[in-house]
Design a protein around this motif. Structure first.
Motif, PDB file in Angstrom:
ATOM      1  N   SER A  75       0.841  -1.188   0.000  1.00  0.00           N
ATOM      2  CA  SER A  75       0.000   0.000   0.000  1.00  0.00           C
ATOM      3  C   SER A  75       0.878   1.240   0.000  1.00  0.00           C
ATOM      4  CB  SER A  75      -0.904  -0.015   1.244  1.00  0.00           C
ATOM      5  OG  SER A  75      -1.065   1.290   1.737  1.00  0.00           O
ATOM      6  N   TRP A  76       0.477   2.252  -0.774  1.00  0.00           N
ATOM      7  CA  TRP A  76       1.278   3.474  -0.845  1.00  0.00           C
ATOM      8  C   TRP A  76       1.289   4.204   0.494  1.00  0.00           C
ATOM      9  CZ3 TRP A  76       4.794   4.818  -4.209  1.00  0.00           C
ATOM     10  CH2 TRP A  76       4.778   4.218  -5.473  1.00  0.00           C
ATOM     11  N   ALA A  77       0.329   3.922   1.362  1.00  0.00           N
ATOM     12  CA  ALA A  77       0.296   4.590   2.662  1.00  0.00           C
ATOM     13  C   ALA A  77       1.426   4.078   3.550  1.00  0.00           C
ATOM     14  CB  ALA A  77      -1.052   4.368   3.332  1.00  0.00           C
ATOM     15  N   HIS A  78       1.876   2.824   3.317  1.00  0.00           N
ATOM     16  CA  HIS A  78       2.959   2.252   4.118  1.00  0.00           C
ATOM     17  C   HIS A  78       3.986   1.654   3.167  1.00  0.00           C
ATOM     18  CE1 HIS A  78       0.541   2.715   7.745  1.00  0.00           C
ATOM     19  NE2 HIS A  78      -0.475   2.229   7.060  1.00  0.00           N
ATOM     20  N   LEU A  79       4.991   2.458   2.791  1.00  0.00           N
ATOM     21  CA  LEU A  79       5.954   2.026   1.764  1.00  0.00           C
ATOM     22  C   LEU A  79       6.666   0.730   2.133  1.00  0.00           C
ATOM     23  CD1 LEU A  79       7.542   5.405   0.660  1.00  0.00           C
ATOM     24  CD2 LEU A  79       5.853   3.998  -0.525  1.00  0.00           C
ATOM     25  N   LEU A  80       7.033   0.592   3.421  1.00  0.00           N
ATOM     26  CA  LEU A  80       7.702  -0.648   3.844  1.00  0.00           C
ATOM     27  C   LEU A  80       6.735  -1.541   4.627  1.00  0.00           C
ATOM     28  CD1 LEU A  80      11.282   0.557   4.920  1.00  0.00           C
ATOM     29  CD2 LEU A  80      10.551  -0.480   2.770  1.00  0.00           C
ATOM     30  N   GLY A  81       5.443  -1.309   4.498  1.00  0.00           N
ATOM     31  CA  GLY A  81       4.466  -2.148   5.162  1.00  0.00           C
ATOM     32  C   GLY A  81       4.264  -1.799   6.626  1.00  0.00           C
ATOM     33  N   THR A  82       3.585  -2.691   7.356  1.00  0.00           N
ATOM     34  CA  THR A  82       3.366  -2.497   8.788  1.00  0.00           C
ATOM     35  C   THR A  82       3.741  -3.778   9.521  1.00  0.00           C
ATOM     36  OG1 THR A  82       1.100  -3.286   8.607  1.00  0.00           O
ATOM     37  CG2 THR A  82       1.431  -0.911   8.408  1.00  0.00           C
ATOM     38  N   ASP A  83       3.987  -3.669  10.836  1.00  0.00           N
ATOM     39  CA  ASP A  83       4.360  -4.860  11.602  1.00  0.00           C
ATOM     40  C   ASP A  83       3.128  -5.532  12.211  1.00  0.00           C
ATOM     41  OD1 ASP A  83       3.673  -3.309  13.725  1.00  0.00           O
ATOM     42  OD2 ASP A  83       5.681  -3.183  14.594  1.00  0.00           O
ATOM     43  N   ASN A  84       3.350  -6.479  13.123  1.00  0.00           N
ATOM     44  CA  ASN A  84       2.245  -7.271  13.656  1.00  0.00           C
ATOM     45  C   ASN A  84       1.288  -6.453  14.521  1.00  0.00           C
ATOM     46  OD1 ASN A  84       4.442  -7.107  15.504  1.00  0.00           O
ATOM     47  ND2 ASN A  84       3.404  -8.637  16.772  1.00  0.00           N
ATOM     48  N   LEU A  85       1.705  -5.227  14.890  1.00  0.00           N
ATOM     49  CA  LEU A  85       0.812  -4.357  15.656  1.00  0.00           C
ATOM     50  C   LEU A  85       0.270  -3.216  14.797  1.00  0.00           C
ATOM     51  CD1 LEU A  85       2.835  -4.172  18.992  1.00  0.00           C
ATOM     52  CD2 LEU A  85       0.754  -5.489  18.550  1.00  0.00           C
ATOM     53  N   GLY A  86       0.541  -3.305  13.484  1.00  0.00           N
ATOM     54  CA  GLY A  86       0.027  -2.290  12.573  1.00  0.00           C
ATOM     55  C   GLY A  86       0.804  -0.988  12.608  1.00  0.00           C
ATOM     56  N   ARG A  87       2.054  -1.035  13.124  1.00  0.00           N
ATOM     57  CA  ARG A  87       2.870   0.184  13.135  1.00  0.00           C
ATOM     58  C   ARG A  87       3.593   0.322  11.798  1.00  0.00           C
ATOM     59  NH1 ARG A  87       5.594  -1.179  18.894  1.00  0.00           N
ATOM     60  NH2 ARG A  87       5.949  -3.093  17.730  1.00  0.00           N
ATOM     61  N   SER A 264       6.612 -13.806   6.323  1.00  0.00           N
ATOM     62  CA  SER A 264       6.846 -12.400   5.984  1.00  0.00           C
ATOM     63  C   SER A 264       8.311 -12.080   6.183  1.00  0.00           C
ATOM     64  CB  SER A 264       5.991 -11.491   6.858  1.00  0.00           C
ATOM     65  OG  SER A 264       4.679 -11.981   6.926  1.00  0.00           O
ATOM     66  N   PHE A 265       9.138 -12.552   5.256  1.00  0.00           N
ATOM     67  CA  PHE A 265      10.586 -12.418   5.377  1.00  0.00           C
ATOM     68  C   PHE A 265      11.021 -10.962   5.496  1.00  0.00           C
ATOM     69  CE2 PHE A 265      14.777 -12.119   3.121  1.00  0.00           C
ATOM     70  CZ  PHE A 265      15.530 -12.635   4.165  1.00  0.00           C
ATOM     71  N   TRP A 266      10.284 -10.085   4.794  1.00  0.00           N
ATOM     72  CA  TRP A 266      10.669  -8.668   4.794  1.00  0.00           C
ATOM     73  C   TRP A 266      10.699  -8.070   6.194  1.00  0.00           C
ATOM     74  CZ3 TRP A 266       6.531  -5.933   6.685  1.00  0.00           C
ATOM     75  CH2 TRP A 266       5.288  -6.570   6.588  1.00  0.00           C
ATOM     76  N   LEU A 267       9.898  -8.642   7.124  1.00  0.00           N
ATOM     77  CA  LEU A 267       9.854  -8.101   8.484  1.00  0.00           C
ATOM     78  C   LEU A 267      11.222  -8.164   9.160  1.00  0.00           C
ATOM     79  CD1 LEU A 267       6.477  -9.240  10.065  1.00  0.00           C
ATOM     80  CD2 LEU A 267       7.281  -6.905   9.739  1.00  0.00           C
ATOM     81  N   ILE A 268      12.012  -9.231   8.870  1.00  0.00           N
ATOM     82  CA  ILE A 268      13.362  -9.250   9.448  1.00  0.00           C
ATOM     83  C   ILE A 268      14.387  -8.709   8.456  1.00  0.00           C
ATOM     84  CG2 ILE A 268      12.837 -11.236  10.938  1.00  0.00           C
ATOM     85  CD1 ILE A 268      14.820 -12.818   9.135  1.00  0.00           C
ATOM     86  N   ALA A 269      14.083  -8.814   7.152  1.00  0.00           N
ATOM     87  CA  ALA A 269      15.061  -8.389   6.142  1.00  0.00           C
ATOM     88  C   ALA A 269      15.298  -6.881   6.198  1.00  0.00           C
ATOM     89  CB  ALA A 269      14.590  -8.795   4.751  1.00  0.00           C
ATOM     90  N   ILE A 270      14.242  -6.096   6.447  1.00  0.00           N
ATOM     91  CA  ILE A 270      14.393  -4.637   6.406  1.00  0.00           C
ATOM     92  C   ILE A 270      15.269  -4.122   7.557  1.00  0.00           C
ATOM     93  CG2 ILE A 270      13.131  -2.455   6.606  1.00  0.00           C
ATOM     94  CD1 ILE A 270      10.905  -3.872   4.904  1.00  0.00           C
TER      95      ILE A 270
END
Lengths: 299, 308
Positions: A75-87, A264-270
């Motif tokens: 989503s363009w609102a979250h360029l790098l996405g959100t975590d498990n708490l929606g941050r 969700s590999f990106w969560l640790i990759a970023i």
């Protein structure tokens, strides 16, 4: 064959030593890349409140685990996405640079002060002082750093400043070892003897004559130690015994994402990539300064 | 050699005494054991009782001496969390960590010796650059992050190896690679620098001039001398491996000393933590002693220089 015309000819008769140094710096690709990256990260850390698109602590459970923009569901609102708490992950990564830089700089200053004083004293006075300092260094090296740091943080309680103090009080050994050896070399040089003969006080000789000549080595050790402090904080926070939630420490972010990493590999990759880039930049700066300050170049 | 060995031994004993005292004090000073023992919500009388029963109200020096005497006799106390004998617990976990450290060192040497020699023989070639790139990446990548990546690739995507645990030999592969990778660059750089220096020396030129084959010159004449600092570094790195195993064993849930240390720290299990910190410190002291003696044996100049 090498094109002879392509080799830059340095005009040694007119170029001052400062100009030569500047030329060496500009010719060193690693140093330029490292300095560029590090400057960028420092800017990001300073400007985080201005450039972060969201509040890094704001949770929104209805917008959990949105993948980064390059995924189909991004989503363009979250360029790098959100975590498990929606941050918002981008905001957290941006703010995380503040923590890593602060740890690196503060630990470097504390351990640098302790190690430099010990090393200078041992190298300058020699004899019994040297014996005692060498013994203290040996004892410190025998203590397993990570274990002691983990144990102390666990009993005192984890926080950013506890981690900084614990690492700063433990990590001075390399400063002491390098400063001791370097001081021993400089101590016997003529200009030190000249300053002593001119009646300069011991403190003045050390601070005015010895220390300035050790600055290149000191800066190199400082970068190595800053990089290693950043990695150690990440490891401590990853194990849950460092910086505490909800602070966006990159190590802590990897720990929080560990449960989801298989899907969700990106969560640790970023955050992992952010850590690697920062440490790479610091190391490049250190290596570059070592190469540029030593006329012989890389051995 | 004997005088040198005795001097080194005396220093090692002195370091061991100070280190064990520090390990005792550091962990004792950083929190109130009695409160930790009593658990949450304990009344102050209970805490006082515990203090008396465990002898925590006596002077620290007395407590240290008693603890050190017990440690020396092999009595490490009882674990507060596992409720078993600490000595038995540590002995049970030690082989796993010792194996992991040994495997990692072998892996690191197997990678860094050939690469370091080749990099020295062909400076600035692609193999030299590859070594540099491996070292730069290894320096920058956090070990636990690298461990997680390997876990995802080899355990989850390729399904070649187990994710975590310590039931079989396969469980050791990924931890070995991660730990070994982190000590390989230092050894590689030392081999490379040592070989370049030795290859330029007079006796190697003489050996070449005698018409010895280049393999023989490199492996027999040059390597032996380039290895002297590597031996010292390897011993020190083995100590680092034992400490570094805390993070890696915890990531892979490999049931060794490092994982036990982590568990004891999170559960405030002081006797176990103290025993492991002391044990690892003493191991390090022993390893550096062994390395110094091995070096003095390999290079007579060292023992003559310091023994006189």
């Amino acid at each position: 064959m090498t094109d002879v015309a392509a080799i830059p000819v340095l005009d040694l008769t007119t170029a001052s030593s400062g100009t030569l140094l500047r030329r060496r710096i500009m010719a060193h690709r690693g140093l330029l890349i490292g300095t560029g990256l590090l400057t960028l990260i420092v800017m990001v850390a300073l400007l985080a409140p201005l450039i972060a698109p969201h509040d890094p602590y704001a949770q929104d459970l209805s917008r959990r685990m949105i993948p980064p923009i390059w995924y189909e569901k991004g989503s363009w609102a979250h360029l790098l996405g959100t975590d498990n708490l929606g941050r918002d992950y981008l905001s957290r990564v941006l703010y995380g640079s503040q923590i890593s830089l602060l740890i690196g700089a503060a630990v470097m200053v504390i351990s640098g002060l302790i190690g430099t004083v010990l090393g200078l004293a041992a190298g300058f006075f020699g004899g019994r002082v040297d014996m005692i300092v060498t013994f203290v260094i040996t004892v410190r090296l025998a203590l397993p750093l990570i274990l002691v740091a983990l144990a102390v943080v666990a009993t005192v309680g984890g926080s950013l400043w506890v981690v900084i103090l614990v690492l700063g009080l433990l990590k001075w050994d390399r400063f002491a070892v390098v400063m001791r050896a370097a001081t021993q070399q400089v101590r016997v040089l003529d200009y030190v003897a000249a300053a002593e003969a001119a009646g300069a006080s011991t403190l003045r000789v050390i601070v005015g004559e010895v220390l300035p000549n050790l600055l290149p080595q000191l800066v190199v050790v400082a970068t190595v130690e800053a990089a290693s402090a950043i990695l150690l904080e990440a490891a401590l926070s990853f194990l849950g015994l460092g910086v505490q939630p909800p602070l966006p420490s990159w190590g802590l972010m990897i720990a929080e994402a560990k449960t989801y990493m298989f899907f969700s590999f990106w969560l640790i990759a970023i955050p992992g990539t952010a850590l690697a880039v920062l440490v790479f930049a610091v190391n490049m700066v250190g290596d570059g300064i070592r190469d540029v300050s030593a006329p012989g170049g890389r051995g | 050699m004997l005088i040198y060995a005795l001097k080194r031994l005396g220093l090692a004993v002195l370091v061991a005494v100070v280190v064990s005292a520090l390990a005792f004090l550091l962990l004792r000073a950083s929190g109130d054991v009695a409160i930790a023992l009593a658990g949450e919500g304990a009344r102050s009388e209970d805490i006082e009782n515990i203090r008396r029963i465990f002898g925590l109200d006596r002077p620290l020096i007395v407590q240290y001496l008693e603890w050190a005497a017990k440690m020396a006799r092999g009595d490490f106390g009882t674990s507060l969390f596992f409720k078993t004998d600490v000595h038995a617990l540590v002995l049970e976990k030690l082989p796993t960590t010792a194996l992991l450290a040994l495997f990692s060192l072998i892996f690191a040497l197997a990678v860094s010796l050939p690469l370091g020699i080749l990099a020295a023989l062909y400076p600035n070639s692609w193999i030299d650059r590859l070594c540099l790139a491996l070292a730069v990446i290894g320096q920058a990548l956090p070990s636990f992050f690298f461990a997680l990546i390997l876990m995802i690739v080899f355990a989850v995507m390729l399904r070649l190896l187990p994710v975590s645990g310590s039931d079989s030999w396969a469980h050791f592969v990924l931890p070995t690679v991660v730990l070994g990778y982190y000590i390989a660059p230092a050894i590689m750089r030392l081999v490379r620098a040592g070989m370049i220096e030795v290859l330029a020396s007079d006796y190697v030129r003489t050996a070449r001039a005698k018409g010895l084959s280049s393999t023989s010159v490199v492996l027999k004449h040059a390597l032996r001398n380039a290895l002297v600092p590597v031996v010292a570094l390897s011993a020190v790195q083995l100590g680092f491996l034992l400490g570094g195993s805390v993070v890696i064993e915890t990531v892979f849930a490999l049931d060794g000393l490092g994982y036990l240390a982590f568990q004891s720290i999170t559960h405030k299990d002081l006797p176990v933590t103290q025993a492991i910190v002391t044990l690892l410190s003493l191991l390090y002291v022993g390893l550096t002693l062994a390395a110094d003696l091995a070096n003095a044996w390999l290079d007579p100049r060292i023992r003559v220089g310091s023994g006189s």
